[in-house]
Write a protein that holds these residues in place. Structure first.
Motif, short mmCIF file in Angstrom:
data_model
loop_
_atom_site.label_atom_id
_atom_site.label_comp_id
_atom_site.label_asym_id
_atom_site.label_seq_id
_atom_site.Cartn_x
_atom_site.Cartn_y
_atom_site.Cartn_z
N ASP A 171 0.88 -1.20 -0.03
CA ASP A 171 -0.15 -0.04 -0.10
C ASP A 171 0.80 1.22 -0.02
OD1 ASP A 171 -1.96 1.99 0.29
OD2 ASP A 171 -2.62 1.05 2.22
N TYR A 172 0.84 2.03 -1.08
CA TYR A 172 1.78 3.39 -1.33
C TYR A 172 1.23 4.37 -0.33
CZ TYR A 172 4.11 1.06 -5.07
OH TYR A 172 4.95 0.03 -5.73
N ARG A 173 0.19 4.16 0.21
CA ARG A 173 -0.45 5.35 0.99
C ARG A 173 0.19 5.36 2.32
NH1 ARG A 173 -6.58 3.70 1.84
NH2 ARG A 173 -5.41 1.82 1.86
N VAL A 174 1.00 4.43 2.79
CA VAL A 174 1.76 4.31 3.94
C VAL A 174 3.21 5.49 3.91
CG1 VAL A 174 1.28 2.01 4.63
CG2 VAL A 174 3.47 2.35 3.23
N PHE A 175 3.44 5.95 2.54
CA PHE A 175 4.51 6.54 2.39
C PHE A 175 4.35 8.08 2.90
CE2 PHE A 175 5.78 3.15 -0.10
CZ PHE A 175 7.23 2.94 -0.08
N ILE A 176 2.79 8.27 2.87
CA ILE A 176 2.73 9.65 3.25
C ILE A 176 2.99 10.05 4.74
CG2 ILE A 176 0.36 9.22 4.31
CD1 ILE A 176 -0.64 11.45 2.23
N ASP A 177 3.16 9.15 5.51
CA ASP A 177 3.69 9.46 6.79
C ASP A 177 5.36 8.93 7.02
OD1 ASP A 177 1.06 9.91 7.61
OD2 ASP A 177 0.79 7.95 8.22
N MET A 178 5.87 8.71 5.99
CA MET A 178 7.41 8.47 6.01
C MET A 178 8.44 9.77 5.76
SD MET A 178 7.80 4.89 4.07
CE MET A 178 6.87 3.13 4.63
N PHE A 179 7.75 10.59 5.47
CA PHE A 179 8.58 11.93 4.84
C PHE A 179 8.80 12.63 6.31
CE2 PHE A 179 5.98 11.23 1.16
CZ PHE A 179 6.92 10.54 0.28
N VAL A 180 10.07 13.02 6.32
CA VAL A 180 10.77 13.82 7.44
C VAL A 180 11.24 14.96 7.10
CG1 VAL A 180 12.28 13.69 9.60
CG2 VAL A 180 10.93 11.73 8.68
N ARG A 181 10.52 16.19 7.78
CA ARG A 181 11.17 17.37 7.22
C ARG A 181 12.45 17.70 8.14
NH1 ARG A 181 10.58 23.19 7.69
NH2 ARG A 181 9.81 24.17 6.14
N PRO A 182 13.52 18.05 7.78
CA PRO A 182 14.67 18.36 8.58
C PRO A 182 14.42 19.71 9.65
CG PRO A 182 14.97 19.37 6.21
CD PRO A 182 13.69 18.55 6.24
N GLN A 183 15.14 19.01 10.72
CA GLN A 183 14.76 20.12 11.66
C GLN A 183 16.25 20.33 12.29
OE1 GLN A 183 12.05 21.19 12.99
NE2 GLN A 183 10.69 20.04 11.51
N ASN A 184 16.33 21.77 12.72
CA ASN A 184 17.50 22.35 13.40
C ASN A 184 18.89 21.81 12.82
OD1 ASN A 184 15.51 23.19 15.32
ND2 ASN A 184 15.66 21.13 16.37
N GLY A 185 19.12 21.65 11.50
CA GLY A 185 20.35 21.36 10.96
C GLY A 185 20.94 19.99 10.91
N ASN A 186 19.96 19.13 11.60
CA ASN A 186 20.61 17.64 11.65
C ASN A 186 20.13 16.95 10.74
OD1 ASN A 186 21.14 15.15 12.72
ND2 ASN A 186 19.95 15.27 14.39
N TYR A 187 21.14 16.57 9.55
CA TYR A 187 20.79 15.76 8.63
C TYR A 187 21.18 14.31 8.59
CZ TYR A 187 20.56 20.82 7.33
OH TYR A 187 20.32 22.10 7.16
N GLU A 188 21.64 13.68 9.75
CA GLU A 188 22.29 12.41 9.79
C GLU A 188 21.12 11.14 9.50
OE1 GLU A 188 25.32 11.29 9.89
OE2 GLU A 188 25.80 13.51 9.58
N PHE A 189 19.94 11.71 9.75
CA PHE A 189 18.70 10.73 9.60
C PHE A 189 18.82 10.28 8.16
CE2 PHE A 189 14.29 10.07 8.12
CZ PHE A 189 14.13 9.06 8.65
N TYR A 190 19.02 11.11 7.26
CA TYR A 190 18.87 10.72 5.70
C TYR A 190 20.23 10.02 5.25
CZ TYR A 190 15.61 14.52 6.68
OH TYR A 190 14.54 15.38 7.15
N ALA A 191 21.22 9.79 5.98
CA ALA A 191 22.33 9.14 5.67
C ALA A 191 22.05 7.55 5.60
CB ALA A 191 23.48 9.40 6.39
N THR A 192 21.18 7.26 6.26
CA THR A 192 21.02 5.71 6.43
C THR A 192 19.80 5.13 5.67
OG1 THR A 192 22.01 5.88 8.60
CG2 THR A 192 20.85 3.99 8.09
N PRO A 193 20.03 4.11 5.02
CA PRO A 193 18.66 3.60 4.32
C PRO A 193 17.65 3.27 5.45
CG PRO A 193 20.67 2.50 3.48
CD PRO A 193 21.01 3.02 4.81
N LEU A 194 16.27 3.22 5.04
CA LEU A 194 15.23 2.81 5.82
C LEU A 194 14.90 1.57 5.56
CD1 LEU A 194 12.65 5.92 5.22
CD2 LEU A 194 14.28 5.67 7.00
N GLN A 195 14.61 0.77 6.60
CA GLN A 195 14.04 -0.75 6.66
C GLN A 195 12.62 -0.33 6.91
OE1 GLN A 195 16.09 -3.02 5.70
NE2 GLN A 195 17.86 -1.57 5.73
N VAL A 196 11.86 -0.71 5.88
CA VAL A 196 10.31 -0.77 5.89
C VAL A 196 9.70 -2.13 5.60
CG1 VAL A 196 8.40 0.39 4.58
CG2 VAL A 196 10.74 1.65 4.75
#
Length: 664
Positions: A98-123
């Motif tokens: 179900d591709y609708r689950v992706f609507i909650d997977m997007f993360v807006r960056p906060q406070n200049g912390n970008y380390e979250f995006y350096a690692t693949p997600l396990q979904v």
């Protein structure tokens, strides 16, 4: 099952650039494409936040991108955005429930912390969205048009008339209703101020907030355009409206069969419509299953294509909804599309065996009846008929013969081995005549083996038999002449058809062999022997006189004059043999009497005259004298004395004449 999804973050860093990622694509063109599409589309929505999603395939890297863009109000430089991109490999698209689950997977960056995006997600790929943005009642009147155009890869542009989340959710929802091979060619954008392109080609579905000639409304639609949409597309969009995933799951299941061909997807939706439709009349169900067979074959004309679809849509559990099993098998047997199917993946022979071995024999009879009434059968149908001998018992055949003689004839023609079971021997005269015509065909005669039984049936019932059939019997059974002779010799009343008699006449050697063990003959056997064997020949002479004793005893019965002429000539094969002299004695008196009474016609006299004595020309007319002199000469040459002829005939005066000739 968990899948790995790479991610990237684009935003402002001395211009719009890649800020962080879990992967670097090997294609610079694809990296540039992502950089471009992650930049601001100039979308604004006064009613809502100016966020939107962009969905597209990468041309060179085999990744499908689902990204969300937020306007970066916190940045001093106008037009800055954050874009979080999720990269799903093409082969993993088929695993996402179900591709609708992706609507909650997007993360807006906060406070200049970008380390979250350096690692693949396990979904977890099997997750399904638990809530509904539209409360399971999406109201988009033009939805069938949108879905149809996407299937056929026609770009569409619509005016933004709702809040941003509506279009984001709508795009993700739509993605569920395409097989992954088609989906990975589609592109979506939920918000833009202008027409967006992907590798210089327009997005397939995009929503914009500016005016263009090609921009349409999803609320206002062209009635005629909607009416032109096929019914199966409208049916499919009902699932989308209700946000049900039943169709989505089917598309996932059969994605590899459907592939990237829009025609295949249309065909699949037609099949779904045919399966799910409520049919009231039985005739409608019959028509539907035939349409399903034809549609599958049209979509996948090659046997190895669409295997799973063919297997699932034609499985017994499915076809039972339309027609009884025997009727489905019949439709497969008459289908002109049979080359598109394999007997293996629809378990054809297993399903046939279940019917053919069923205790309810009527099911099998009904299948056979329908097949035999068909004007054309494919290889499957012909095979069923050809295998009838493996499934029909003698009891089955008798039931069919009693209730449907036409069916019996058709089965016997298609599978002549059935006749080797022999039950037909007891059938009526007319039925036997029909069977004889079947046996005469080259196909039947090549496998039929009950030639002896057939011959006795013909003899015992005096059925009319054609020369061709008689020839076949004698060709196939080398003992046929013995059976005929035994039959004739069992009763003086027995006769045989002319065509069979003629064939026996060609078997002189076998007749002589048969005679060796016979002590008694019937007149009809004697007459057949006379027609079959020359009375004077090397063949007869070499076999000896003993086997002719029974033949000579026929004289006690009422035999025609031809018999005595034959016996007379026969005796000359063995000049000094006692049996031969007796043959001559038996024959002499009837021949002499017939000659004296003028009953010895020309043909018979011509036959025996070479074995009588010559007389002077003025006495040549006297046939009796010629016979008498020949008899006396023969007896003398056999070294018998005169006493032998004293009682040679029942006529004493004739005996005296013979003695006179002896003494001269």
């Amino acid at each position: 099952m968990k899948i790995q999804i790479h991610q990237m973050l684009h935003g402002y860093n001395q211009g719009h650039n890649l800020i962080q990622s879990s992967i670097v694509l090997p294609s610079s063109e694809d990296m540039d494409c992502m950089a471009t599409l992650s930049d601001w589309s100039e979308y604004v929505n006064p009613q809502d936040e100016a966020d939107y999603i962009t969905i597209y395939p990468l041309k060179n890297s085999e990744y499908y991108v689902i990204s969300k863009t937020w306007y970066a109000n916190e940045m001093k430089r106008p037009g800055c955005v954050w874009t979080h991109s999720l990269l799903i490999s093409f082969h993993q698209l088929s695993q996402i429930a179900d591709y609708r689950v992706f609507i909650d997977m997007f993360v807006r960056p906060q406070n200049g912390n970008y380390e979250f995006y350096a690692t693949p997600l396990q979904v977890e790929s099997t997750l399904e969205y638990e809530s509904s943005l539209f409360n399971n009642k999406l109201i988009i009147p033009s939805l069938p048009i949108i879905y149809n155009e996407l299937i056929n890869r026609h770009p569409q542009v619509f005016r933004i008339e709702h809040k941003s989340l509506f279009y984001q959710y709508f795009c993700l929802l739509l993605m569920n209703y395409f097989p992954y091979q088609i989906l990975c060619q589609l592109s979506f954008c939920s918000g833009s101020s202008g027409l967006r392109t992907l590798y210089s080609k327009p997005f397939f579905l995009q929503f914009i907030n500016t005016q263009h000639d090609i921009v349409k409304s999803i609320i206002v639609y062209d009635e005629s355009e909607l009416n032109a949409i096929p019914s199966w597309i409208k049916l499919a969009t009902q699932d989308i409206v209700l946000e049900e995933l039943q169709l989505s799951r089917l598309l996932h299941t059969f994605a590899d069969d459907i592939g990237s061909d829009s025609q295949h997807l249309n065909g699949f939706l037609i099949l779904v419509e045919l399966i799910n439709k409520n049919y009231e009349a039985y005739e409608e169900k019959r028509k539907a299953i035939q349409l399903i067979i034809a549609e599958l074959a049209t979509l996948f004309p090659h046997r190895e294509d669409g295997k799973l679809l063919k297997e699932r849509f034609l499985q017994k559990r499915m076809t039972d909804k339309f027609v009884p099993e025997y009727e489905f098998l019949y439709y497969m047997c008459v289908s002109e599309f049979i080359d598109a199917f394999s007997v293996h993946y629809i378990n054809f022979w297993q399903r046939f065996d279940e019917i053919a071995h069923s205790d309810n024999r009527q099911l099998y009879y009904q299948l056979l009846q329908k097949l035999c009434q068909a004007s054309h059968l494919n290889d499957w149908g012909e095979s069923i008929l050809a295998k009838s001998n493996e499934y029909l018992t003698i009891s089955d055949l008798n039931v069919i013969a009693d209730n449907d003689w036409s069916l019996f004839q058709s089965l016997a023609s298609a599978c002549p081995e059935l006749l080797n079971q022999g039950s037909w021997i007891t059938y009526s005269y007319n039925q036997i005549e029909d069977i004889l015509r079947i046996i005469l065909t080259s196909h039947a005669s090549s496998v039929f083996i009950k030639w002896k039984e057939l011959l006795f049936k013909i003899l015992n019932t005096q059925i009319r038999v054609y020369a061709d059939l008689s020839n076949l019997i004698f060709q196939k059974d080398k003992n046929a002449v013995y059976y005929v002779l035994d039959y004739l010799n069992n009763s003086a009343k027995h006769v045989v058809p002319k065509s069979i008699e003629k064939l026996c006449q060609q078997e002189s050697s076998k007749i002589l062999t048969w005679m060796e063990t016979m002590n008694v003959l019937t007149p009809n056997v004697g007459l057949l022997i006379m027609k079959s064997i020359l009375p004077i020949s090397v063949q007869v002479q070499s076999k000896g006189s003993g086997r002719w004793i029974a033949f000579s005893k026929l004289s006690i019965k009422s035999m025609p004059i031809e018999y005595y002429a034959y016996l007379y000539l026969l005796s000359f094969n063995w000049p000094f043999d006692n049996h031969a002299i007796e043959f001559m004695r038996i024959a002499f008196y009837p021949l002499h009497k017939a000659a004296s009474e003028g009953r010895l016609d020309y043909d018979i006299w011509k036959y025996i005259s070479p074995y009588t004595e010559e007389l002077p020309i003025w006495l040549d007319w006297d046939r009796c004298k010629k016979l008498r002199k020949a008899i006396v000469k023969r007896i003398k040459n056999s070294y018998l004395d005169v006493d032998f002829i004293k009682d040679f005939t029942p006529d004493k005066e004739l005996n005296k004449e013979l003695i006179k000739i002896w003494k001269k």
